[in-house]
Design a protein around this motif. Structure first.
Motif, PDB file in Angstrom:
ATOM      1  N   HIS A  15      -6.302  -1.140  -6.209  1.00 48.58           N
ATOM      2  CA  HIS A  15      -6.061   0.155  -6.867  1.00 48.58           C
ATOM      3  C   HIS A  15      -5.207  -0.015  -8.131  1.00 48.58           C
ATOM      4  CE1 HIS A  15      -7.641   3.018  -3.727  1.00 48.58           C
ATOM      5  NE2 HIS A  15      -7.652   1.867  -3.082  1.00 48.58           N
ATOM      6  N   HIS A  52      -2.624  -9.525  -1.613  1.00 48.37           N
ATOM      7  CA  HIS A  52      -2.999  -8.169  -1.172  1.00 48.37           C
ATOM      8  C   HIS A  52      -4.175  -8.205  -0.182  1.00 48.37           C
ATOM      9  CE1 HIS A  52      -3.338  -3.846  -1.306  1.00 48.37           C
ATOM     10  NE2 HIS A  52      -4.621  -3.952  -1.535  1.00 48.37           N
ATOM     11  N   HIS A  96      -3.788  -4.166   2.295  1.00 46.56           N
ATOM     12  CA  HIS A  96      -5.158  -3.783   1.981  1.00 46.56           C
ATOM     13  C   HIS A  96      -5.852  -2.897   3.023  1.00 46.56           C
ATOM     14  CE1 HIS A  96      -8.649  -3.946  -0.499  1.00 46.56           C
ATOM     15  NE2 HIS A  96      -9.306  -4.884   0.150  1.00 46.56           N
ATOM     16  N   ASP A 110       0.807  -1.223   0.000  1.00 48.00           N
ATOM     17  CA  ASP A 110       0.000   0.000   0.000  1.00 48.00           C
ATOM     18  C   ASP A 110       0.843   1.278   0.000  1.00 48.00           C
ATOM     19  OD1 ASP A 110      -3.001  -0.998   0.343  1.00 48.00           O
ATOM     20  OD2 ASP A 110      -1.673  -2.327   1.460  1.00 48.00           O
ATOM     21  N   HIS A 144       0.667   3.473  -2.536  1.00 54.35           N
ATOM     22  CA  HIS A 144      -0.294   4.496  -2.984  1.00 54.35           C
ATOM     23  C   HIS A 144       0.356   5.768  -3.517  1.00 54.35           C
ATOM     24  CE1 HIS A 144      -3.893   2.290  -2.244  1.00 54.35           C
ATOM     25  NE2 HIS A 144      -3.495   1.960  -1.025  1.00 54.35           N
ATOM     26  N   HIS A 154      -4.376  -1.272   5.537  1.00 54.72           N
ATOM     27  CA  HIS A 154      -3.428  -0.251   6.011  1.00 54.72           C
ATOM     28  C   HIS A 154      -3.270  -0.286   7.530  1.00 54.72           C
ATOM     29  CE1 HIS A 154      -4.063   2.447   2.181  1.00 54.72           C
ATOM     30  NE2 HIS A 154      -4.240   1.163   1.910  1.00 54.72           N
ATOM     31  N   ASP A 177      -1.109  -2.369  -4.394  1.00 52.14           N
ATOM     32  CA  ASP A 177      -1.524  -0.977  -4.252  1.00 52.14           C
ATOM     33  C   ASP A 177      -0.298  -0.063  -4.286  1.00 52.14           C
ATOM     34  OD1 ASP A 177      -4.168  -1.555  -4.347  1.00 52.14           O
ATOM     35  OD2 ASP A 177      -4.663  -0.846  -2.343  1.00 52.14           O
TER      36      ASP A 177
HETATM   37 ZN    ZN Z   1      -4.498   0.188  -0.206  1.00 49.86          ZN
END
Ligand code: ZN
Length: 242
Positions: free
Chosen positions: A63, A115, A149, A8, A10, A151, A36
């Motif tokens: 994502h 994930h 996933h 994650d 991002h 966080h 992600d």
């Molecule tokens: Zn995420």
């Protein structure tokens, strides 16, 4: 083998760079990315290119799939959707193709990597409670399954009596009679009330796991998001880790 496990990111390139620096000083043998890489943040291409260069295994997140055109954003909240729409316009063709090739899960002799959930990776469900963890323990043969996933860094253990337990300890020695599902937290958008980037280190010889936190310059990433007119909520949440 010493694995660094990140998830994650991002599109938060500032946090990613700091985490990779720490991983280097921790002398890890392999880097695993649980997906992600993109969404929410302003540097999707930079993050993809660095993850691709540094990681031994990279898994797809929801994502990543949305940005690659493999997943509809109907189930995304308004902020996530807005960020994905921007990400689609920003991604290079090559990076979009790269996201399309990522697997939903991978495994080694030591661990299973996914994930969302080992049960149905493509459904993007969450494992937040001992009950949800229990439903997943039969879906991997290794002792440990690493996930991202939510966080939220957390560990679920499972004994031979099939009793799941939630553990928040930042360090853990593995018990040979137990199985584990471990969420390594988020590099680029932590949600456990700490702004520090999170990732995990799994040492197969010492049979140990620890969660690490790394400070990064939150304001620099916020400034980049402001200049691109990202939603205020996405900018503000980074400061508070929520
Ligand atoms: Zn995420």
């Amino acid at each position: 083998m010493r694995y660094a496990i990140i998830s994650d990111i991002h599109s938060n390139f500032i946090a990613l760079e700091q985490v990779l620096e720490r991983i280097h000083s921790e002398k890890c043998d392999q880097i695993i990315c649980l997906g992600d890489i993109v969404g929410y943040g302003p540097f999707p291409n930079e993050c993809i290119e660095l993850v691709k260069m540094k990681s031994d295994i990279v898994i797809a997140g929801n994502h990543d799939h949305a940005a690659a055109g493999l997943l509809e954003t109907d189930h995304f909240n308004i902020y996530a959707k807005k960020a994905i729409e921007w990400t689609i316009t920003a991604l290079t063709e090559e990076n979009k193709k790269y996201l399309q090739t990522l697997p939903l899960y991978e495994y080694t002799n030591d661990a299973f990597f996914v994930h969302s959930t080992p049960m149905i990776p493509e459904r993007w469900g969450y494992i937040l409670t001992p009950h949800q963890a229990k439903l997943n323990f039969d879906y991997f043969d290794q002792q440990i399954c690493f996930i991202g996933h939510s966080h939220l860094p957390v560990i679920f253990s499972y004994n031979s009596k099939r009793e799941p337990e939630m553990i928040y300890d930042p360090e853990l020695k593995f018990d040979n009679n137990m199985k584990y599902i471990i969420n390594v937290g988020s590099v680029g958008q932590p949600r456990d009330h700490s702004s520090q980037a999170a990732f995990g280190i799994y040492d197969t010889e010492k049979k140990s796991y620890k969660i690490l936190r790394v400070s990064y310059d939150v304001y620099t990433i916020q400034k980049a998001m402001m200049s691109l007119d990202f939603p205020e909520f996405l900018i503000e949440r980074l400061k508070y880790g929520r």
